[in-house]
Scaffold this motif. Structure first.
Motif, PDB file in Angstrom:
ATOM      1  N   ARG A  37     -52.861  -2.654  14.516  1.00 56.00           N
ATOM      2  CA  ARG A  37     -51.766  -2.766  15.473  1.00 56.00           C
ATOM      3  C   ARG A  37     -50.891  -3.945  15.074  1.00 56.00           C
ATOM      4  N   CYS A  63     -57.702  -2.595  13.862  1.00 53.38           N
ATOM      5  CA  CYS A  63     -56.994  -1.342  14.186  1.00 53.38           C
ATOM      6  C   CYS A  63     -55.592  -1.270  13.596  1.00 53.38           C
ATOM      7  N   CYS A  73     -56.776  -8.906  19.656  1.00 51.28           N
ATOM      8  CA  CYS A  73     -55.959  -7.704  19.803  1.00 51.28           C
ATOM      9  C   CYS A  73     -56.056  -7.170  21.235  1.00 51.28           C
ATOM     10  N   ARG A  74     -54.922  -6.833  21.807  1.00 45.36           N
ATOM     11  CA  ARG A  74     -54.924  -6.259  23.157  1.00 45.36           C
ATOM     12  C   ARG A  74     -55.320  -4.792  23.144  1.00 45.36           C
ATOM     13  N   GLU A  75     -55.223  -4.163  22.001  1.00 44.64           N
ATOM     14  CA  GLU A  75     -55.552  -2.745  21.874  1.00 44.64           C
ATOM     15  C   GLU A  75     -57.060  -2.517  21.739  1.00 44.64           C
ATOM     16  N   CYS A  76     -57.672  -3.164  20.735  1.00 44.15           N
ATOM     17  CA  CYS A  76     -59.089  -2.902  20.458  1.00 44.15           C
ATOM     18  C   CYS A  76     -60.005  -4.070  20.831  1.00 44.15           C
TER      19      CYS A  76
END
Length: 75
Positions: free
Chosen positions: A28, A26, A56-59
């Motif tokens: 980030r 992603c 990744c903490r986002e995706c």
């Protein structure tokens, strides 16, 4: 000219560089100071192992690119 390649996590602190960690999926980006990087991965961890272990903490994707960047120190 000196070799500026970062091979182990401890090299971030030796070279006074922050770590720019970028998710491959992603894109980030997170910038961490050297002490937090060493605490998260362990000082003697190879950079290739740290990249492979990153999540990744986002995706939630695994794998990242980690490189050294110079940042102003704020304490």
């Amino acid at each position: 000219m000196a070799d500026r390649t970062i091979r182990v996590v401890m090299d971030f602190e030796r070279r006074c560089q922050h770590a720019e960690i970028r998710c491959r999926a992603c894109r980030r980006t997170v910038i961490l100071p050297p002490k937090l990087v060493a605490k998260a991965y362990g000082a003697m961890t190879l950079l290739t192992d740290a990249e492979r272990r990153s999540r990744c903490r986002e995706c939630g994707a695994r794998g990242a690119t980690i490189k050294g960047v110079f940042r102003e120190y704020h304490g």
